[in-house]
Design an enzyme around this catalytic site. Structure first.
Site, PDB file in Angstrom:
ATOM      1  N   GLY A 126       2.654  -1.202   4.277  1.00 32.03           N
ATOM      2  CA  GLY A 126       2.703   0.209   3.924  1.00 32.03           C
ATOM      3  C   GLY A 126       4.144   0.655   3.767  1.00 32.03           C
ATOM      4  N   GLY A 127       4.687   1.255   4.822  1.00 29.72           N
ATOM      5  CA  GLY A 127       6.024   1.860   4.792  1.00 29.72           C
ATOM      6  C   GLY A 127       7.095   0.998   4.131  1.00 29.72           C
ATOM      7  N   HIS A 182      -9.812   1.005   4.491  1.00 34.66           N
ATOM      8  CA  HIS A 182      -8.535   1.173   5.201  1.00 34.66           C
ATOM      9  C   HIS A 182      -8.744   2.117   6.391  1.00 34.66           C
ATOM     10  CE1 HIS A 182      -4.453   2.354   6.137  1.00 34.66           C
ATOM     11  NE2 HIS A 182      -4.060   1.246   5.518  1.00 34.66           N
ATOM     12  N   GLU A 204      -7.067   4.456   7.562  1.00 30.34           N
ATOM     13  CA  GLU A 204      -6.790   5.878   7.303  1.00 30.34           C
ATOM     14  C   GLU A 204      -7.958   6.532   6.575  1.00 30.34           C
ATOM     15  OE1 GLU A 204      -2.933   5.361   5.516  1.00 30.34           O
ATOM     16  OE2 GLU A 204      -2.052   4.935   7.474  1.00 30.34           O
ATOM     17  N   GLU A 261      -5.855  -5.224  10.143  1.00 28.94           N
ATOM     18  CA  GLU A 261      -4.854  -4.179  10.400  1.00 28.94           C
ATOM     19  C   GLU A 261      -5.215  -3.454  11.692  1.00 28.94           C
ATOM     20  OE1 GLU A 261      -2.584  -2.957   6.639  1.00 28.94           O
ATOM     21  OE2 GLU A 261      -4.307  -1.643   6.848  1.00 28.94           O
ATOM     22  N   SER A 272       2.998  -2.256  10.377  1.00 29.73           N
ATOM     23  CA  SER A 272       4.413  -2.253  10.765  1.00 29.73           C
ATOM     24  C   SER A 272       5.165  -3.535  10.403  1.00 29.73           C
ATOM     25  CB  SER A 272       4.564  -1.932  12.258  1.00 29.73           C
ATOM     26  OG  SER A 272       4.045  -0.641  12.525  1.00 29.73           O
ATOM     27  N   ASN A 288       0.867  -1.184   0.000  1.00 25.67           N
ATOM     28  CA  ASN A 288       0.000   0.000   0.000  1.00 25.67           C
ATOM     29  C   ASN A 288       0.902   1.233   0.000  1.00 25.67           C
ATOM     30  OD1 ASN A 288      -1.788   2.046   0.518  1.00 25.67           O
ATOM     31  ND2 ASN A 288      -2.349   1.360   2.575  1.00 25.67           N
ATOM     32  N   TRP A 289       0.941   1.901  -1.140  1.00 29.00           N
ATOM     33  CA  TRP A 289       1.849   3.048  -1.260  1.00 29.00           C
ATOM     34  C   TRP A 289       1.286   4.328  -0.644  1.00 29.00           C
ATOM     35  CZ3 TRP A 289       3.967   2.685  -7.004  1.00 29.00           C
ATOM     36  CH2 TRP A 289       4.854   1.604  -7.078  1.00 29.00           C
ATOM     37  N   LYS A 290       0.030   4.295  -0.217  1.00 32.22           N
ATOM     38  CA  LYS A 290      -0.581   5.484   0.411  1.00 32.22           C
ATOM     39  C   LYS A 290      -0.341   6.722  -0.475  1.00 32.22           C
ATOM     40  CE  LYS A 290      -0.098   3.163   4.760  1.00 32.22           C
ATOM     41  NZ  LYS A 290      -0.195   3.223   6.196  1.00 32.22           N
ATOM     42  N   GLY A 313       1.537   1.995  10.728  1.00 34.13           N
ATOM     43  CA  GLY A 313       2.430   3.146  10.647  1.00 34.13           C
ATOM     44  C   GLY A 313       3.075   3.545  11.966  1.00 34.13           C
TER      45      GLY A 313
HETATM   46  P1  PGA Z   1       2.475   0.153   7.652  1.00 29.79           P
HETATM   47  O1  PGA Z   1       1.043   0.353   6.941  1.00 29.79           O
HETATM   48  O2  PGA Z   1       3.070  -1.101   7.081  1.00 29.79           O
HETATM   49  O3  PGA Z   1       3.245   1.385   7.263  1.00 29.79           O
HETATM   50  O4  PGA Z   1       2.224   0.045   9.105  1.00 29.79           O
HETATM   51  C1  PGA Z   1       0.198  -0.736   6.712  1.00 29.79           C
HETATM   52  C2  PGA Z   1      -1.038  -0.297   5.976  1.00 29.79           C
HETATM   53  O5  PGA Z   1      -1.517   0.825   6.198  1.00 29.79           O
HETATM   54  O6  PGA Z   1      -1.585  -1.034   5.141  1.00 29.79           O
END
Ligand code: PGA
Length: 250
Positions: free
Chosen positions: A234-235, A95, A97, A167, A213, A9-11, A173
């Site tokens: 994500g990250g 998601h 977010e 999640e 994470s 997930n590149w956000k 994050g």
């Molecule tokens: P993260 O994000 O790996 O940066 O914690 C995961 C996600 O939001 O899918």
């Protein structure tokens, strides 16, 4: 057997040029890879570029969200038909977010899920409790409430391609990953509920990914858990080497 999925997930990162630079490094590292499915969720302005570049490779891509209607006066939104018109195969829905910062409600997630299914987009439905829910003993209630709402009025045959991502909001994050046991327990709750809602065959076939994470150094332990069928990252997916390391380590 549930084929593992590794999803990045590149956000709100990577413009089209940066996406191509990423793929130029990432795709050769995956040549001939068949052991798992690999998905990327770029930002809206990079999606079409990514779709073009992954043609003929093992990578698939999807949108990070979408509206449930095909068109209309909805400024800023992208529709399911717009996604399918550029060959998109997957969509991330609900998601945390989006739920936190874009006021996405349980009902919106249900409408989006139905639209994704109607347009043959594979939905990756995100679920997860906040830290306060967990501390107060409401993890299971929260997950079941999110599932009940998202999956309401859907039949087993409609959700046969569904992917779920667990999640926990406190792990997204933050750098503090759930322990493999805690994650596995939550996945078990989700699968039990799928069993109740749709029966054993479907519950046993739906992939439940863990997200929050994940890094190359902690990913393998997660996948040793029997209920964890893949990872949503994500990250650590923003760097092609670290995403490829997660895929190869596991
Ligand atoms: P993260 O994000 O790996 O940066 O914690 C995961 C996600 O939001 O899918």
């Amino acid at each position: 057997m549930r084929k593992p999925i590794f999803a990045g997930n590149w956000k709100m990162y990577k413009n089209p040029k940066e996406s191509v630079e990423y793929l130029d490094q990432f795709l050769p590292m995956l040549e001939g890879h068949e052991a798992s499915e690999i998905l990327l969720f770029p930002t809206a302005t990079s999606l079409s570029t990514v779709m073009d570049r992954i043609q003929g490779t093992v990578v698939r891509a999807g949108a990070q969200t979408m509206h449930w209607r095909n068109e209309g006066p909805y400024t800023g939104q992208t529709s399911p038909t717009m996604l399918t018109s550029i060959g998109t195969t997957h969509v991330l829905l609900g998601h945390s977010e989006r739920r936190l910062y874009a006021n996405e409600t349980y009902e919106h997630v249900n409408l989006k899920l139905k639209a994704a299914i109607a347009h043959k987009l594979v939905p990756v439905l995100c679920l997860g409790e906040m830290l306060a829910d967990r501390n107060d003993g409401y993890t299971k209630d929260t997950l079941l409430a999110q599932m009940g709402a998202a999956l309401s009025n859907l039949t087993a045959s409609a959700v046969r391609n569904l992917v779920i991502a667990y999640e926990p909001v406190w792990a997204v994050g933050t750098g503090s990953i759930a322990t493999p046991e805690v994650a596995n327990e939550a996945h078990g709750m989700i699968r039990d509920e799928l069993r109740d809602l749709f029966g054993n065959n479907l519950a046993d076939s739906i992939r439940i990914l863990y997200g929050g994470s994940v890094r190359p150094e902690n990913s393998a332990k997660m996948l040793e858990q029997p209920e964890i069928d893949g990872l949503l990252i994500g990250g650590a997916s923003l760097d092609p080497k670290s995403f490829a390391a997660i895929i190869h380590n596991s």
